[in-house]
Design an enzyme around this catalytic site. Structure first.
Site, PDB file in Angstrom:
ATOM      1  N   ASN A 484       0.862  -1.184   0.000  1.00 25.03           N
ATOM      2  CA  ASN A 484       0.000   0.000   0.000  1.00 25.03           C
ATOM      3  C   ASN A 484       0.898   1.234   0.000  1.00 25.03           C
ATOM      4  OD1 ASN A 484      -1.706   2.133   0.547  1.00 25.03           O
ATOM      5  ND2 ASN A 484      -3.005   0.929   1.913  1.00 25.03           N
ATOM      6  N   ASP A 485       1.148   1.726  -1.186  1.00 25.53           N
ATOM      7  CA  ASP A 485       2.053   2.842  -1.403  1.00 25.53           C
ATOM      8  C   ASP A 485       1.677   4.086  -0.620  1.00 25.53           C
ATOM      9  OD1 ASP A 485       3.990   2.070  -3.083  1.00 25.53           O
ATOM     10  OD2 ASP A 485       3.132   2.920  -4.893  1.00 25.53           O
ATOM     11  N   CYS A 486       0.461   4.107  -0.151  1.00 32.73           N
ATOM     12  CA  CYS A 486      -0.061   5.328   0.462  1.00 32.73           C
ATOM     13  C   CYS A 486      -0.065   5.266   1.977  1.00 32.73           C
ATOM     14  CB  CYS A 486      -1.471   5.594  -0.042  1.00 32.73           C
ATOM     15  SG  CYS A 486      -1.474   5.911  -1.793  1.00 32.73           S
TER      16      CYS A 486
END
Ligand code: GLC
Ligand code: GLC
Length: 815
Positions: A484-486
């Protein structure tokens, strides 16, 4: 469905029946080195290998109208001008149809008794895009008309091309020879390649200057030359070179004429660059145009493309599946999308500009899972290329450029899930092929030029990296982010001009990821199985030990009572826990803990999945990424809290992570849920396209969830890890034909009312026809396996000897 189009399953096409779809509906052209994106109105652009460094034609992203540049044909008939693809002129057509097929798009428009068909494709192993044009006179009178072609050239390096006009307006160069237009900007200096746009038929004129053909104050919807009915043979010198041909036709009633336009990328290689000062050596370009000037060669190239795709798809076909959506996605569209994600990673689509991101480390490793059965040799090379962008301490360049294969320094590394995905791709490759030699291939490290460390060395480096980089709970450190890059637990950004992705000091941080812990569990099991296959039981036992240790940590530290915690932030506070006000439960840690074997003996796996169902799942939408969505920006969580509720990582339905839950249900033996969840995000199963908006034949990255005002609206189609993982779900876990190191496992998990189905699987050169029967209405569990009539214990078909042979298998579910 009928409103905008339908599947033509027999021809493996999606048929779009009106041009004004809710969003542009794309197809991907090309499967080797030459690629293009092509919408139903012929919008899009083409490039060779790398959409940033070798772009051939221009495209203005986020233009209005949306999708406004392309491969256009204009027809001038009397006073009327029209396009067979409707755009850019948008003259109402008498008939329109677009067929997106396997690597080709066929657009047909009819107006005033004339039908024009434009078949656009990239033949196998060629660096050309062909538009075969057929003009038919469907009326009772002779038709006279002018047909104009149009492309706008890009100066190869797309970022500079789009941003540096003080230079680019003064560098454009072309040459014209007969009906061949050569775009050769920068060829006099360092480029040794050019673009050719030719017509296989005699032309009445051409233009190469955009100002001459379109006009400074006109647009593509009313180009001056088309309005005037005449090209002016303009020669671009600077400004904006284009390629436009004028073809004058007179066609008798009931007759037709066919010819082609050829857009080619040509590399000179060792040939002399010039014939004379300013006169390029055009020998190779002439050969290309001459070759395709024979319509039989054009037709042959198209037939070769058809054969190529049918052969590719024949590695996995399930001809009789009780659910039509699962059948057509698995047999056709999911595999088509896997080809696109393998080739383009997250670089080039209607939403990815081809400039921002190259190949993603985690993305491309996962893409291999759905691609490796199609072309294992290319998967092999890709794995080695990816591994070479890892550094010797285990960190990885998060992205790299396909042309140079060099890591992008501006993004760097520090995404702590990256190293582990290499283990999944490598094991998938060895399972598919049995080829263990890949493990001994020297691929070196990006920070050690000339190093010859092997792929197996990289894999051990990846495991060691995770083991070494752990936090206060004994869980893996997250770095900038995990899958989850965020979820940016070390970012703490208050400055709108900073990138969430790379801001923040990760050195010395305590923030930990439970998702990476789950991924580590999975990778450790994979690797242990690989070592057993290699005959290294001691190494396998070592990996089993790491698995047991991490499993204990996960169960002790990460169980939140009814589900697995998602992470611990930089202060050691839980993320994705009942203790949180928002973001109480996240999907990724449920999926990966279960996939890694957590919760198996103690009932927690089932509980975690039930929590997903209760808080995240909606049968018509899929699973939201987390719940409740964040309503305010959290400094300590980063980008995940930046999106409005219900979009993207802030509790949108992020299709990719849904697929992991599908596998979990299959592992737990719940065939009804595995299929229902699969269908909940399946594009083919979406019914209201004014709501869904994106293409019905490929997955989109995300769908707005129940927490947004537009639930069910999909965005960012084509380039998503959903492609590979959905193919894994459908083919390996629901239909259940799964490559193992020592054979093909048959382990379906289906609804109890399924009576049976058949899978044809090419595996290590042998074609297996596997009939699965379900006389007792079970979900899972093969009771008997007959291989060519002989009973086999367990559910793994032993390797058959002899490439090219056919084996028939009968599997019966029961207990
Ligand atoms: C995007 C990225 C991928 C990431 C995902 C979730 O799809 O390409 O790397 O895992 O978003 O944030
Ligand atoms: C944004 C997106 C995420 C993507 C990332 C890649 O953060 O939300 O999906 O992976 O950009 O840079």
């Amino acid at each position: 469905m009928a409103k905008y189009g339908h599947f033509d399953d027999a021809n493996r096409e999606f048929v779009i029946t009106r041009p004004d779809t809710p969003l542009p509906w794309l197809n991907m052209l090309g499967q080797d080195d030459f690629f293009g994106i092509c919408t139903q109105t012929a919008g899009g652009y083409s490039f060779w290998k790398d959409a940033r460094l070798r772009r051939l034609t221009r495209y203005r992203y986020n233009s209005n109208p949306m999708d406004n540049d392309g491969r256009f044909l204009y027809i001038k008939q009397g006073k009327t001008i029209w396009n067979p693809g409707w755009k850019p002129v948008r003259t109402p057509l008498d008939a329109f149809e677009c067929r997106h097929g396997l690597g080709y798009t066929r657009i047909t428009g009819r107006k005033g008794g004339v039908e024009v068909e434009q078949l656009i494709f990239v033949p196998p192993d060629e660096n050309v895009e062909i538009w075969k044009v057929t003009v038919r006179n469907a009326s009772r009178t002779t038709k006279r008309l002018s047909l104009f072609s149009f492309v706008e050239f890009c100066f190869f390096e797309a970022l500079n091309d789009m941003t540096n006009y003080q230079r680019t307006y003064s560098i454009g160069e072309v040459e014209v020879e007969g009906s061949a237009i050569y775009h050769k900007t920068e060829y006099r200096e360092r480029r040794n390649h050019y673009t050719l746009f030719g017509c296989t038929r005699d032309i009445a004129g051409y233009d190469t200057s955009r100002d001459a053909f379109v006009g400074v104050h006109h647009g593509l919807h009313d180009p001056r030359a088309v309005l005037a009915g005449r090209c002016s043979n303009s020669r671009a010198y600077g400004w904006n070179p284009i390629g436009a041909h004028q073809v004058d036709l007179a066609i008798k009633p009931g007759k037709s004429e066919a010819f082609a336009f050829v857009l080619a990328y040509v590399e000179q290689g060792d040939l002399p660059k010039f014939d004379a000062p300013f006169v390029m050596n055009k020998a190779k370009g002439r050969d290309v145009l001459a070759k395709y000037s024979d319509m039989a060669v054009v037709d042959g190239a198209f037939a070769a493309l058809r054969r190529r795709w049918l052969d590719l798809l024949s590695a996995y076909q399930a001809p009789q599946v009780p659910n039509v959506h699962l059948q057509r996605m698995t047999n056709v569209w999911n595999q088509v999308q896997c080809m696109a994600t393998f080739n383009l990673s997250r670089s080039t689509s209607g939403y990815e500009t081809g400039i921002g991101r190259g190949m993603g480390y985690r993305d491309s490793n996962q893409d291999i899972l759905g691609f490796v059965h199609l072309l294992p040799a290319r998967a092999r090379q890709r794995i080695l290329d990816i591994a070479s962008t890892q550094l010797s301490d285990g960190t990885c360049f998060h992205q790299y450029q396909p042309l140079t294969k060099k890591g992008n320094a501006d993004v760097g590394g520090g995404f702590n899930d990256d190293p582990l995905w290499l283990i999944l791709s490598t094991c998938a490759y060895v399972r598919e092929t049995g080829d263990r030699t890949i493990l001994g291939e020297p691929c070196g490290y990006a920070d050690k030029p000339g190093s010859r460390d092997t792929l197996l060395h990289h894999i051990e480096t990846s495991m060691a990296y995770t083991l070494r980089n752990r936090g206060p709970h004994g869980l893996p450190l997250i770095g900038h982010a995990d899958w989850n890059d965020c979820l940016n637990l070390n970012c703490f950004s208050k400055e709108p001009n900073e990138s969430f992705q790379v801001t923040g000091d990760i050195a010395g941080s305590k923030a930990e990821s439970v998702m990476i812990a789950g991924l580590f569990l999975y990778a450790a099991r994979e690797l242990a199985a690989l070592y057993r296959f290699l005959g290294s039981p001691a190494d396998a036992a070592r990996l089993d030990g790491h698995h047991a240790d991490m499993l204990r940590t996960v169960e002790e530290q990460a169980w939140d009572g009814a589900w697995y915690t998602r992470a611990f932030d930089a202060e050691g506070r839980p993320v994705g826990s009942k203790a949180c006000d928002e973001g109480k439960i996240f999907i990724e840690s449920q999926a990966w803990c279960v996939l890694g074997g957590a919760g198996a003996g103690n009932g927690r796996a089932k509980k975690a999945l039930q929590a997903v169902e209760k808080y995240l799942y909606r049968p018509d939408l899929g699973c939201a990424l987390q719940w409740p969505p964040y309503s305010t920006y959290h400094l300590e969580l980063g980008e995940v809290t930046s999106y409005p509720p219900g979009f993207k990582e802030n509790a949108g339905v992020f299709s990719h992570n849904n697929t992991w839950i599908h596998i979990c249900w299959a592992l737990l033996g719940d065939g009804r849920r595995a299929l229902d969840y699969y269908l909940s995000i399946c594009p083919s199963a979406k019914r209201d396209h004014d709501v869904y908006r994106s293409e019905p034949y490929v997955y989109a990255q995300m769908t707005a969830s129940q927490f947004s005002p537009t639930p069910g609206e999909a965005k960012n189609s084509w380039l998503t890890g959903t492609a590979a993982w959905s193919f894994v779900v459908g083919s390996q876990y629901i239909l259940g034909v799964r490559p193992e190191f020592d054979g093909l496992r048959v382990d379906p998990c289906v609804p109890t009312d399924w009576k049976g189905f058949t899978v044809q699987r090419r595996f290590r050169g042998v074609t297996y026809t596997i009939s699965v029967r379900n006389p007792r209405g079970r979900s899972k569990g093969v009771k008997s396996l007959l291989v060519d009539g002989r009973r086999v214990e367990g559910n793994v078909i032993p390797l058959a000897a002899g490439a090219g042979t056919a084996v028939s298998v009968e599997a019966t579910l029961g207990s």
